[in-house]
Design a protein around this motif. Structure first.
Motif, PDB file in Angstrom:
ATOM      1  N   TRP A  20       0.851  -1.205   0.000  1.00 56.20           N
ATOM      2  CA  TRP A  20       0.000   0.000   0.000  1.00 56.20           C
ATOM      3  C   TRP A  20       0.882   1.249   0.000  1.00 56.20           C
ATOM      4  CZ3 TRP A  20      -2.876  -1.673   5.071  1.00 56.20           C
ATOM      5  CH2 TRP A  20      -3.473  -2.928   4.871  1.00 56.20           C
ATOM      6  N   THR A 142      -5.336  -1.249   9.747  1.00 57.52           N
ATOM      7  CA  THR A 142      -6.528  -0.713   9.095  1.00 57.52           C
ATOM      8  C   THR A 142      -6.546   0.812   9.172  1.00 57.52           C
ATOM      9  OG1 THR A 142      -7.756  -2.724   9.618  1.00 57.52           O
ATOM     10  CG2 THR A 142      -9.058  -0.785   9.033  1.00 57.52           C
ATOM     11  N   TYR A 145      -4.402   1.990   6.403  1.00 57.12           N
ATOM     12  CA  TYR A 145      -5.158   1.835   5.151  1.00 57.12           C
ATOM     13  C   TYR A 145      -6.182   2.968   5.012  1.00 57.12           C
ATOM     14  CZ  TYR A 145      -8.354  -0.428   1.782  1.00 57.12           C
ATOM     15  OH  TYR A 145      -9.152  -0.713   0.702  1.00 57.12           O
ATOM     16  N   TYR A 160      -6.077  -5.093   0.737  1.00 52.89           N
ATOM     17  CA  TYR A 160      -6.035  -5.281   2.197  1.00 52.89           C
ATOM     18  C   TYR A 160      -5.831  -6.764   2.538  1.00 52.89           C
ATOM     19  CZ  TYR A 160      -7.624  -5.584   7.026  1.00 52.89           C
ATOM     20  OH  TYR A 160      -7.709  -5.856   8.369  1.00 52.89           O
TER      21      TYR A 160
END
Lengths: 169, 169
Positions: A20, A142, A145, A160
């Motif tokens: 990511w 998370t 993210y 994810y």
């Protein structure tokens, strides 16, 4: 609760997180902004910025492995200021997780886990893993993210989750 | 991987989530805005709003329990429009999770889990739990938390973690 399997999963998630950050750098380059601005991005003024979310995810995994294997966790100072440095931190953490053999987790469920912040109190190993380490790890992963998504980085649920352990019919 | 212990933890997290929604309602009342505005709050235009994050967290837990116990999951239609309705959805889900006896998870690790969206392919039960169900569940719970924090609701890490299974020295 198979501790070794869980630690392997945390390493997988950290490797997803690394991708990511690579996607974030590509996004910044296309948009022509300094990618390291994202390291300071946050969702609320009193919540950790991206950089500290990544550091905290690494530490959650590192301490889970160390405490449950009865090892002293290696020191990884929180000095990272750039996406590249955060990616290096992730790589260092994953190497540590991979260095702990599955056999080191024998008896982990019943091990006493006494982090310094508990000031002498302790968790049973299985409780620590399921009720503290795993939720805390996913909280920071998370949150990282979500910060990236909030800033426009193009990520989706399969980024994810990562690779899927699927079998053919 | 003790499946029953994990499902109990997911129920605990849903009960934590229920308390965050109660905190959110109190925040809205103090700020004099309609608390149900938060149900539509989101962090990115192409990400789920709070309501759907809560529904998805419930479903992640529900399907984990059902698939791993070899049951048909009860139907919980996504009709909620208010915080109170979301809290009722959580309560319904928690009651279902609590209705599945630990003994139903015997052999769950090696059970074939074949969600319809896999179109005939399947996961080994242990892989599904560790690599899909748990990360997906925490994704939606943490996203709900992040949406609330981003909107100013006063929550902290201990609200996220909930009760601590700590033992005295």
């Amino acid at each position: 609760m198979d501790t070794a399997v869980t630690i392997t999963q945390l390493a997988k998630m950290l490797q997803n997180l690394d991708r990511w950050l690579d996607t974030a750098r590509g996004f910044a380059e296309r948009k022509k902004f300094d990618p390291d601005v994202l390291v300071q991005a946050r969702l609320a003024p009193d919540q950790y910025a991206l950089g500290r979310q990544v550091q905290s995810a690494c530490d959650a995994a590192k301490y889970a492995a160390a405490y449950l294997a009865g090892q002293t966790a290696p020191s990884h100072p929180d000095t990272e200021k750039t996406l590249d440095e955060l990616r290096a931190r992730i790589a260092t953490c994953v190497r540590y997780l991979q260095s702990v053999p599955a056999s080191a987790y024998a008896g982990a469920e019943d091990r006493r886990v006494a982090p310094p912040w508990l000031q002498g109190k302790w968790f049973r190993g299985a409780d620590y893993l399921v009720q503290l380490a795993i939720p805390n790890f996913y909280f920071h992963v998370t949150s990282a993210y979500a910060i990236l998504r909030h800033n426009g980085v193009e990520l989706g649920k399969m980024d994810y989750i990562g690779s899927m352990p699927v079998h053919d019919a």
